[in-house]
Every structure is written in structure tokens, then in C-alpha cells.
Design an enzyme around this catalytic site. Structure first.
Site, short mmCIF file in Angstrom:
data_model
loop_
_atom_site.label_atom_id
_atom_site.label_comp_id
_atom_site.label_asym_id
_atom_site.label_seq_id
_atom_site.Cartn_x
_atom_site.Cartn_y
_atom_site.Cartn_z
N ASP A 144 -11.23 -24.35 0.73
CA ASP A 144 -12.42 -24.61 -0.09
C ASP A 144 -13.69 -23.98 0.46
OD1 ASP A 144 -11.03 -26.07 -1.98
OD2 ASP A 144 -11.20 -27.91 -0.84
N GLU A 246 -11.65 -26.16 -10.79
CA GLU A 246 -11.15 -27.43 -11.32
C GLU A 246 -12.29 -28.44 -11.49
OE1 GLU A 246 -8.63 -29.54 -8.50
OE2 GLU A 246 -9.76 -28.74 -6.81
#
Lengths: 411, 411
Positions: A144, A246
Site C-alpha cells: 500500500d 477499492e
């Protein structure tokens, strides 16, 4: 300080986390003060159950190290166990330090994300209060790229390379038919859009971007704006390619696809933003639309990693071990960037207290003005992280791995 | 026979179809009888619109050929246009042969699947009836591996290698947490289960299969049997990994996920068998389940191809061109396997009339008795097809491609 050592892994897998394990192990293994080097199986959760694997007899050759380095996901196993405060869970802290004492553990190296750095911080503070002579050190890890205190995180570069390459490939596939169509690719990223930003690296020979639109959690998502952006793309070309994180959400903070389910950390489980958008486009425009979720593939594609990422991941593991051996505690090995081109970095130690639980989102200047693609500055940041390839050892045409957690289970 | 030549591509993309184009082009380009070599843009559909690209000035160096070989998807563009009979569409045949005459086309090489071989057959028959001196030759292509007349199809080996590797990686990822969970991976395969069978290649160092259960369209699917199979797996281990073909259906022929939509060939559009099963498992067992659809990725992953597949794809392109230059027509270049180990093959010519519209499913003996995994015989068949890797030319860390269809559009 003489004693034994535990190295463990935590949080979501990456394809570079085992390179950090290699680095930390190799640095520890040549130091005369260090006796046993244990792998903690399934992170702090497994350590609580005394699941320790003696690594020296296993990682005893260059070949074993090579296999470990090319193994995707956490070879030692991982956990999503978040340590609460000593006040809330005194028995857990007592248990952990009892096990540390039993195995004469003086060094604890934890490879993980911001939740794991919180664990490093809490254990270090507890040790101080209890006057235990112990070192707690963190090595960053997450696809991430959302940890503060480091220019970027090990695992992100390989993920970025995989995502950009996949976007290039899908773009080629998406343009084979002479027809109006769209592909929407959903990538991970709950709060930060680093992975979707990486899709902007996908280029053709003429340096044209291969994905048309990118939507990240940093900017509130509006379906009206999205449909306008898409119409502008379709005015130029028949086939559109869109990337969404997402975690995209509207200006009220509502996720585009809200499953209503939360994980054990209280984070909302997401998934489906891409398919929600695909349904919308299909309904509104009546064109052929495919939604593709890169899912686990983007974090475990060890067959295709960035040489820069794997090198840095291993070096950070070494650097963390070096710091630990030098007496530093409560720190995380981190990367400071000195220049983009030529790409130059130095390794530094960040305070885990500053890393723990914080999230580094993509700075505004890394996006274009319309907030639907990377800026030149964003590309400058990304490019060095994906350079170089790694050769993979194959057997019968497929990669071979070293899974330490299964060796523990079947020992 | 002196004259010009068209090479075109049709049907669903693969990551090896451009290697066949390289082979056919290279063989044609050194023959003194051949003048211009045209790329037909978007297959027979584009040829009907006179979309022809002169390839010699473009494919004029080893480097260009190398780039074309590593480009995923049909570089010339493709179509899903199925030629009807001359009685049904006399004007289409007249138009096509008018264009052939205009450009002095004597050789037509079509790289595609069974629908494309039907086109080769129909054009060849029409030419005979019309007394046109022309050669029509097919080169097989499909990740589905479902063409009759050839041991296997170009594109399948690379797809199999990608799928098996991805299964290995996801298996590593799926086992990192000490918890009960399952992953269901859906692969392509409407009528034949070759791609799902390839998942059985995924192995660990001890040669243990990394996917637990495989369901193919060849065997009627029963959810009761599936839940029993899964229970047996879960009695042995916490984490399960299941592969399903998109085309699995029950004993009434009803697809597990029936979208009710058909494509332009009248084939039913499928997708979602994996997520239907994931929902079932989540509901019945209450464990964490993820469904992953490999979607387009499995057919365009040019960054990771099989050396055997790319070599054969190119050689078949050459072999088709050789046959055409030797006067053969109405044939498809094909592979005959002589032995599994050592892997030995020879190239032969199959009649396109026998290949057209037929489907080769996986033979029963390639499955185990329970029909939920490969047999040893199945593995023997698969292994040689995925051996060897191909080096990829990168720029700034990413592959570079040669897209001929866009060169046509922007010429």
C-alpha cells in the site's frame, strides 16, 4: 548484547517481505553475539503460542536464501493480531515476555505495516517500564506504500511494476476488437491511492498512457464526474481503460461498494468498486464492459518483481538488524530519497511511535489537476521503484519456494 | 506462384499469437515469389473494409520482430466476425475476393481458433468453385487448447504456465494466516477444461499439488459433490484452494452462473461461476472465502510466457507459410506429439474442414478417478508445454510492444 533473536512477519503479504527476512537473518547470522535466530511463526499471534522455528539449520546455504527471496507472501506466516495496551491485556504482555525470557530473546525484529509498528512500539515501551534489556526493531512492509517516515515501503515497487505491466497487457487486449468497450480494473488501496497511481506508469512506445482514468481514495468520488471524464475519453477513442482503488468513496465518506462487513481490526471489508462502476457504464452507455479485480495477484506476483524493490527490501532488513545490534530500539528502518534521477537513497531509522497507526496518502502534487491521473511529479516519484528484473529459479517450468511456516507445521 | 500475401489474426487474444505472425512473416519475406506482405487489420472484418497494412517496411529489423514477439494480444487487431455461407452472404464473398484481386493477393494466412478455421475453409471452397488461384492456410491459436487436429494449440502453454504459477503464488498467500479460509479461482474454458487442468501443475517443493480441487466442464457439476469434496480437503488442512472453469454446468447442462446474455457468435456469455461458489461456501461454512477471476490476465500475460509455447507458435507460423508456398491450401499447421519425455514433436498439416467448429475436450484419462484433479497422465501431457522462460525487453522497468493495428490507425 549476547542473546537470541526472533524475526517475525505480520500483516498483508507482499512479494518482497521475504527478502527483508533474508536481509535481517543474514546480518544477524554473522554476528558473534547472536545465538539462535528464531523465526516467529504467524507473527506475534504465533509467538504467544510459542511457535518458534530455529532458522540457522534451514537457511544454511546460498540456495536456500535464494529460494526464500523468491517466495511470495510471508514465508513465516503472518497474522492480523493487533496488540492492545498492557492495561487492557496484562496477561498477553506477561505471556510474551515470559516466552522471550524462556528463549533468552534479546532482539525482536518485526517486518510489517503500521499496525505491526504499533506492536513494536508497545512491546518496546513495556520492556522499558519492566526494565527488560531488549531491543525492538521494525522493518517496513506493505504494497500500500502508506507508511509515514519512509520514502516508500518494501513491496510497493514490485506491486507497482506488476500493476503497470498488467495494465499495459490488458490495454493491448482491450483494443483488439474494432468496437466500443471499456475495462475497469480495481486495485487495492483502502485509504491511499498509491497502487492506482502506479497504473499511470503503463505506457506505449510513444509514451502515451495506457490507462485513461485513475480514481484514488484521496479525492471524493463522484459518479457524475466519472461519467463526464469517461465521455471525454470516448470522444477520442473507442476503448477505455479505467483504474479504481477499492477505497474510493463519495464526499460523505461512503464507499462506492459498502459491504457492511468489518475485519478483525475494525477496518471495513471492501471489494467491488470496479464492478459497481462497470454495471453503471453498462447501464448508461450500453457498451461492453469488463471489470477485473487484481485481488491477491497484485501482492503475491513473485514471478515478476522489481529488482530495486527486492534489493531495498533485503538491505532494509540488514539495516534494521545492524541498528538492533548497535543498540537501537523502538525504531523502524526507513528509506530517505536523495534524488529521483539518478535515483539515490540513504537508509535511516524512524521512530516507530511516529509510524504506528499513521497513514501516508498520495500528495496532491502527484496527481494531475483533474485528479484522474498522475502528474509528471508523480511519475518521477514512481519510475525508479520499478526498475530492474529478478531472475527466478524454476523447476519443470515453475518457480520453487521455501515456506518456513509449513516446515514448522510438518517438522 | 507469384503474388502478394495477407496475414491476419482472429478470435480471442493470446500472448503467443504474435509469435505466429512473426514466423509466417519471416518465412514469406525471404521467398522471391512474394511481393507485398499485408497485415489484415481486425481479421476478415477489417479486410472487408480494405484495412491492410504493408508489413515489410515496419518489420524491417530483428529488434522490431523481437518487440512484436513479446507483444500480447493480436497486434494486427482481431475480430469475432464469423463468415456465413456464400449462399447466405454472396455480397461478402464477392467483396472479399474483389479486394484480394485488387491487391493481387495469392496467399491468405489466418491465425485463429475453430471459428477462424471455418473462415479459411469457406474461403478456400469458394475460391475453388470460382476457379481462383489462391492459397488459404490456417495457423492455430487459442488459450483454450480445444482445437482438434493438433496435439495442443499455440497460446495454451503460456496460459498454462501463467495459471499454474499464479495458483502457486495465491496458495502461498492463502496460507499466511492461521485461520480457516478458501480461495476459489475461476479460469476461462467454456466447453473444455484444459486451463483448469493446468492448475494441477502448481506444486510445492515436495511435489504436493497446490490447488486442492479442480472442476471442469467435462464433468457435470454438482454442488453437493463439491461440498463433500471440500469437506474432505478441510479435514486435512485449514486453507483450501479450488479452481473452476467458467463453463461448469450441472447434469441438465445449466451453467452455474447463467447470465442469459449471448455474444455475436451465439455463445453464452459466462462469468461468475467462482463467485457463485464462493457465496455458497461462505453461506454454508461461514469461513473467509475469496473468489478470484483470472479474466483477461490469463490470456495476455506476455511478461511471463512459456519458451516452448513461443518457439512452437513461431515455428507453426513458418510451417504454415512453407506449406502455402509449396501449394497446400485448406490446411492448418498442426503439432503431432511423438513423446512426452523427452518431449518430441513434428509439424503436420490438418484439414481445416476437420478443425472448423469442432471442440476437443479433455480426455477422461487426464483426470483422476474423482474427476476433481489431473491424473498422472494429464500431468505428463501438460509439463512439456510450460518449460522454459522468455527474456523480455524492458524500458524504464516495463515491457515495450509493437502494436500494428494502432500503426495502421495513426499512419
Amino acid at each position: 548484547m549476547k542473546g537470541n533473536c526472533i524475526i517475525a512477519q505480520s500483516g498483508g503479504p507482499t512479494s518482497a517481505i521475504n527478502a527483508s527476512l533474508c536481509g535481517a537473518f543474514l546480518e544477524m547470522s554473522v554476528n558473534g553475539d547472536i545465538g539462535k535466530i528464531y523465526g516467529g511463526i504467524n507473527g506475534i499471534q504465533g509467538i504467544l503460542e510459542e511457535k518458534l522455528l530455529d532458522l540457522r539449520p534451514i537457511l544454511n546455504s546460498d540456495n536456500q536464501i535464494k529460494l526464500l527471496r523468491q517466495t511470495p507472501a510471508a514465508s513465516l506466516g503472518s497474522c492480523r493480531f493487533k496488540l492492545k495496551s498492557p492495561e487492557e491485556r496484562p496477561e498477553e504482555y506477561a505471556k510474551i515476555f515470559q516466552i522471550f525470557e524462556k528463549y533468552d530473546i534479546r532482539y525482536f525484529i518485526y517486518i510489517g505495516g503500521n499496525d505491526s509498528m504499533d506492536t513494536v512500539y508497545r512491546l518496546g515501551e513495556y520492556a522499558k517500564v519492566q526494565n527488560r534489556e531488549m531491543i525492538f526493531m521494525g522493518v517496513p512492509k506493505t504494497i500500500d506504500n502508506d507508511l509515514v517516515g519512509t520514502d516508500h515501503t518494501p513491496g510497493f515497487g514490485s506491486c507497482a511494476k506488476y500493476v503497470a505491466t498488467t495494465v499495459q497487457e490488458v490495454a493491448q487486449d482491450n483494443m483488439v476488437y474494432d468496437m466500443d468497450c471499456a475495462v475497469i480494473i480495481e486495485v487495492m488501496g483502502r485509504d491511499a491511492g498509491w497502487i492506482s497511481l502506479a497504473a499511470s506508469l503503463a505506457r506505449d512506445k510513444e509514451n502515451q498512457a495506457q490507462c485513461d482514468l485513475i480514481y484514488s481514495p484521496e479525492t471524493p468520488f463522484s459518479t457524475e464526474r466519472f461519467m463526464r471524464d469517461l465521455a471525454a475519453v470516448r470522444a477520442q477513442k473507442k476503448q477505455a481503460l479505467v483504474i479504481v482503488s477499492e477505497g474510493i468513496r463519495d464526499d460523505q465518506g461512503k464507499y462506492l461498494s459498502d459491504t457492511g462487513i468489518t475485519d478483525s481490526f475494525g477496518h471495513q471489508l471492501l471489494g467491488g468498486a470496479g464492478s459497481v462502476l462497470a454495471d453503471l457504464v453498462r447501464r448508461e452507455l450500453g457498451i461492453k464492459v469488463r471489470s477485473i479485480e487484481l485481488s491477491l495477484l497484485q501482492r503475491c506476483a513473485a514471478h515478476y518483481t522489481s529488482a530495486t524493490d527486492l534489493r531495498e527490501s533485503e538491505e532494509l532488513g540488514r539495516f534494521a538488524a545492524k541498528g538492533a545490534l548497535g543498540g537501537l530500539t523502538g525504531k523502524m528502518a526507513a528509506i530517505r530519497r536523495l534524488s529521483d534521477d539518478p535515483y539515490q537513497t540513504e537508509y535511516v531509522y524512524a521512530d516507530v511511535s511516529e509510524v504506528a497507526n499513521a497513514v501516508k496518502t498520495v500528495p496532491a502534487e502527484y496527481f494531475n489537476a483533474a485528479r484522474n491521473h498522475a502528474s509528471y511529479r508523480g511519475l518521477q516519484y514512481l519510475v525508479p521503484l520499478i526498475t530492474g528484473s529478478n531472475e527466478i529459479l524454476l523447476e519443470h517450468g515453475l518457480p520453487i519456494y521455501l515456506n518456513l511456516a509449513s516446515m514448522y507445521t510438518h517438522r
